[in-house]
Enzyme design. Structure first.
Site, short mmCIF file in Angstrom:
data_model
loop_
_atom_site.label_atom_id
_atom_site.label_comp_id
_atom_site.label_asym_id
_atom_site.label_seq_id
_atom_site.Cartn_x
_atom_site.Cartn_y
_atom_site.Cartn_z
N LYS A 195 0.94 -1.21 0.11
CA LYS A 195 0.03 0.19 0.06
C LYS A 195 1.00 1.12 -0.05
O LYS A 195 1.76 1.30 1.09
CB LYS A 195 -0.94 -0.19 1.31
CG LYS A 195 -1.90 1.07 1.23
CD LYS A 195 -2.77 1.58 2.24
CE LYS A 195 -2.01 2.64 3.01
NZ LYS A 195 -1.93 3.97 2.43
N GLY A 248 6.72 4.12 8.96
CA GLY A 248 5.82 5.28 9.14
C GLY A 248 6.02 5.98 10.45
O GLY A 248 6.90 5.55 11.12
N SER A 249 4.86 6.33 10.96
CA SER A 249 4.86 7.03 12.29
C SER A 249 4.92 5.94 13.49
O SER A 249 4.27 5.09 13.32
CB SER A 249 3.87 8.16 12.44
OG SER A 249 2.73 7.56 12.25
N THR A 250 5.52 6.36 14.59
CA THR A 250 5.34 5.62 15.98
C THR A 250 3.91 5.32 16.01
O THR A 250 3.48 4.12 16.56
CB THR A 250 6.25 6.12 17.06
OG1 THR A 250 7.41 6.41 16.27
CG2 THR A 250 6.32 5.23 17.87
N GLY A 251 3.01 6.21 16.13
CA GLY A 251 1.67 6.09 16.41
C GLY A 251 0.91 4.84 15.72
O GLY A 251 0.31 4.24 16.20
N VAL A 252 1.20 5.03 14.26
CA VAL A 252 0.34 4.16 13.40
C VAL A 252 1.26 2.70 13.61
O VAL A 252 0.57 1.71 13.76
CB VAL A 252 0.60 4.73 11.96
CG1 VAL A 252 -0.18 3.56 11.06
CG2 VAL A 252 -0.20 5.86 12.03
N GLY A 253 2.53 2.67 13.75
CA GLY A 253 3.11 1.65 14.14
C GLY A 253 2.56 0.61 15.20
O GLY A 253 2.40 -0.50 15.07
N GLU A 271 9.25 -0.04 10.74
CA GLU A 271 10.57 0.68 10.98
C GLU A 271 9.73 2.35 11.04
O GLU A 271 9.04 2.81 10.25
CB GLU A 271 11.10 0.85 9.49
CG GLU A 271 12.49 1.11 9.38
CD GLU A 271 12.62 2.61 9.15
OE1 GLU A 271 12.52 3.46 10.14
OE2 GLU A 271 12.69 2.92 7.74
N CYS A 305 13.61 9.27 8.20
CA CYS A 305 13.35 8.92 9.77
C CYS A 305 14.88 8.75 10.44
O CYS A 305 14.70 8.64 11.63
CB CYS A 305 12.77 7.33 9.58
SG CYS A 305 13.90 6.24 8.40
N GLU A 402 10.07 14.21 16.84
CA GLU A 402 10.36 13.97 15.48
C GLU A 402 9.77 15.13 14.88
O GLU A 402 8.55 15.38 14.75
CB GLU A 402 10.13 12.67 15.02
CG GLU A 402 10.50 12.48 13.45
CD GLU A 402 10.27 11.11 12.95
OE1 GLU A 402 9.35 10.40 13.30
OE2 GLU A 402 11.16 10.39 12.48
P1 NAD Z 1 1.67 7.65 8.77
O1 NAD Z 1 2.33 6.85 9.65
O2 NAD Z 1 0.18 8.18 9.17
O3 NAD Z 1 1.78 7.16 7.40
C1 NAD Z 1 2.51 6.00 6.91
C2 NAD Z 1 1.68 4.91 6.18
O4 NAD Z 1 0.77 4.43 6.95
C3 NAD Z 1 1.06 5.47 4.83
O5 NAD Z 1 0.93 4.80 3.84
C4 NAD Z 1 -0.54 5.65 5.59
O6 NAD Z 1 -1.41 5.66 4.65
C5 NAD Z 1 -0.58 4.47 6.49
N1 NAD Z 1 -1.35 4.42 7.81
C6 NAD Z 1 -2.04 5.54 8.35
N2 NAD Z 1 -2.76 5.23 9.17
C7 NAD Z 1 -2.86 3.82 9.04
C8 NAD Z 1 -3.60 2.95 10.02
N3 NAD Z 1 -4.30 3.44 10.82
N4 NAD Z 1 -3.49 1.61 9.76
C9 NAD Z 1 -2.49 1.11 8.71
N5 NAD Z 1 -2.03 2.04 7.93
C10 NAD Z 1 -1.80 3.34 8.28
O7 NAD Z 1 2.43 8.99 8.63
P2 NAD Z 1 2.04 10.42 8.34
O8 NAD Z 1 0.90 10.79 8.89
O9 NAD Z 1 1.94 10.64 6.57
O10 NAD Z 1 3.35 11.25 8.94
C11 NAD Z 1 3.22 11.78 10.10
C12 NAD Z 1 4.81 11.85 10.77
O11 NAD Z 1 5.06 10.21 10.74
C13 NAD Z 1 5.70 12.29 10.05
O12 NAD Z 1 5.82 14.00 10.52
C14 NAD Z 1 6.79 11.76 10.49
O13 NAD Z 1 7.36 12.21 11.82
C15 NAD Z 1 6.50 10.43 10.64
N6 NAD Z 1 7.13 9.41 9.30
C16 NAD Z 1 7.80 8.63 9.60
C17 NAD Z 1 8.37 7.95 8.20
C18 NAD Z 1 9.59 6.96 8.49
O14 NAD Z 1 10.15 6.91 7.54
N7 NAD Z 1 9.94 6.28 9.55
C19 NAD Z 1 7.65 8.12 7.17
C20 NAD Z 1 6.72 9.22 7.19
C21 NAD Z 1 6.31 9.63 8.27
#
Ligand code: NAD
Ligand code: MN
Length: 504
Positions: A195, A248-253, A271, A305, A402
């Site tokens: 995705k 992606g973000s720690t919260g979504v992780g 990651e 990141c 971050e």
């Molecule tokens: P995010 O974590 O929301 O998005 C990353 C991915 O996760 C996207 O594909 C998104 O569609 C998906 N996603 C979002 N919510 C989801 C859910 N509930 N379940 C499954 N997948 C979901 O990140 P963001 O909102 O685009 O960015 C916010 C912050 O996250 C940034 O400011 C940065 O601090 C951090 N970030 C980190 C990385 C990294 O490489 N580690 C990359 C992007 C953003």
């Protein structure tokens, strides 16, 4: 079974005056198809704020369809399962060839969609080709062991694919992340559903045009553009996805891990973010260190990141070093990402841009000193000046959280002990940097830093052969290198009895 309608490509203009054919459908079973509910999402260019095109927006039902395709492709009698490991590798190396043949075109699309400078985008595309080719090489070289325990007994292990792998990627390296995710997964014989991020779906969809020509049977590589909360969440919760890899973000992780636990306990690798310390000792080559510190934070507009966002400088070189870092930051060219001279392009979105400006304001309010930058750049597009804040402490938001933008926080320290203690004073543990000409100090400090990657006298160098991933809340598992294969295989032990005494 719901029938899915194929969707034709659309024509997109690149600022260079060229046009190209952009696939906009979901890529399932080697076809570009519509969403069951016909959803669309608009895609914008962050450097011009203009609409590029619309792509199909996948939701839960489309995830189901993609999972069925990936599952069917993973069945024992399916063509993919009858491929030899070398044949799987050949698909990957062919994919790498297609990418290299189309490097300029792919880099332009990445620059258009993400806003990063064209020179960086070329590096990403070449890096993706390198990564696919590297994992193509691994396909027939990763296998188990023979373990002899006794004269009458031995076992062998098999490195078996996990099955259907869901992969959720972010917007900062949209194309490169496809390679980090798809490369090792298919090398090991899995099938995948990747995705893309809402903000940057285009380059991955262009990549899908090369999937069938590279030799992948239908259903092995599927790509969905879709919203995180619907499509991404449906993947994390799905009962028939065997593994999920998330960047992606720690919260979504955290949410992904919770959803995996609540559904079928699918395997999880994460990651996530960071607030990585980059430590400059007084015996470092200050000019070189200033360049790496700049590269560490301003590369990819700070949307990295592992960005070296907390810079610790030893007190007796502090003033001198801040001056050098500021001078270097002033020399970086910000602006039109298609300009060959540009180093720093646009931030990915208005929301990210506003968040960054908000962090800068908060830092100044809380007593940090603005050394350079701090303002938007230009009137159109989401550009932020390379920004240096000095006199930062770890209790300020700019020293702790971050920012994911071109904002450097500089902190003064006295002793080695203090540098290590304060460097580790973070819930994150993705990366760190050490700048010193004392080899013993460099190695000792590196050993004590709680980080998955330590750069000595450099920063932000990533390589497909070298594992990457986080300590602490920066993630779980490692990507790249041979270590990356362990995320996509499970080990089976087969015990063989050659005639031992019966146990009862
Ligand atoms: P995010 O974590 O929301 O998005 C990353 C991915 O996760 C996207 O594909 C998104 O569609 C998906 N996603 C979002 N919510 C989801 C859910 N509930 N379940 C499954 N997948 C979901 O990140 P963001 O909102 O685009 O960015 C916010 C912050 O996250 C940034 O400011 C940065 O601090 C951090 N970030 C980190 C990385 C990294 O490489 N580690 C990359 C992007 C953003
Ligand atoms: Mn975009």
């Amino acid at each position: 079974m719901t029938t899915v309608r194929e969707i034709p490509n659309v024509q997109v203009d690149i600022p260079s005056g060229k046009k190209y054919e952009q696939p906009v459908g979901l890529f399932i079973n080697n076809k570009h198809v519509d969403a069951v509910n016909g959803g669309r999402v608009k895609v914008f260019s962050p450097s011009t704020e203009k609409l590029i095109c619309e792509v199909v927006d996948a939701d839960e039902e489309d995830v189901d369809i993609a999972v069925k395709a990936a599952r069917a492709a993973f069945q024992n009698d399916a063509p993919w399962r009858r491929f030899s490991s070398a044949e799987r590798g050949r698909c990957l190396t062919k994919l790498a060839d297609f990418i290299e043949q189309n490097l300029e075109y792919l880099a332009s699309i990445e620059t258009l969609d993400n806003g990063k400078s064209i020179t960086l985008a070329r590096g990403d595309v070449q890096g993706a080709a390198n990564c696919f080719r590297y994992y193509g090489g691994w396909a027939d070289k990763d296998y188990g062991q023979t373990i002899e325990t006794d004269v009458t007994r031995f076992a062998y292990t098999r490195h078996e694919p996990i099955g259907v792998c869901g992969q959720i990627i972010p917007w900062n390296f949209p194309f490169l992340m496809c390679a980090w995710k798809i490369g090792p997964a298919v090398a090991c014989g899995n099938t995948v559903i990747l995705k893309t991020a809402e903000l940057t779906p285009l380059s991955a969809l262009v990549l899908t045009q090369f999937i069938e020509p590279a030799g992948f049977p239908p259903g092995v590589v599927n790509v969905l553009s879709g919203d995180g909360r619907r499509c991404g969440n449906a993947m994390a919760c799905h009962m028939d996805i065997d593994k999920i890899a998330f960047t992606g973000s720690t919260g979504v992780g955290r949410m992904v891990m919770r959803s995996a636990a609540a559904s079928n306990l699918k395997k999880v690798t994460l990651e996530l973010g960071g607030k990585s310390p980059n430590i400059v000792f007084d015996d470092a080559d200050l000019e070189e260190a200033a360049v790496w510190v700049n590269f560490g934070i301003f590369y990819n507009s700070g949307q990295v990141c592992c960005a070296g966002s907390r810079v610790y400088v030893q007190e007796n070189v502090y003033d001198e070093f801040v001056k050098r870092v500021v001078n270097k930051a002033k020399s970086l060219k910000v602006g039109d990402p298609f300009d060959e001279e540009t180093f720093q392009g646009a931030q990915v979105s208005k929301q990210q841009y506003e968040r960054i400006i908000g962090y800068i304001e908060s830092g100044i309010q809380h007593g940090a000193k603005l050394e350079v930058g701090g303002k938007p750049h230009g009137h159109i597009g989401y550009f932020v000046e390379p920004t240096v804040l000095s006199g930062v402490t770890e209790d300020m938001a700019v020293g702790k959280e971050e920012i994911f933008g071109p904002v450097l926080a500089i902190i003064k320290f006295k002793t080695v002990e203090e540098a290590v203690r304060r460097g580790n004073n973070s819930t994150f543990g993705l990366a760190a940097g050490v700048h010193t000409n004392d080899l013993r100090n460099a190695v000792k400090v590196s050993n004590r830093l709680e980080a998955g990657t330590v750069w000595i006298n450099c920063y932000n160098l990533l390589h497909h052969q070298i594992p990457f991933g986080g300590y602490k809340e920066s993630g779980i598992g490692r990507e790249l290198g041979s270590y990356g294969l362990t995320n996509y295989t499970q080990t089976k032990s087969v015990h063989i009895n050659l005639g031992m005494d019966l146990p009862i």
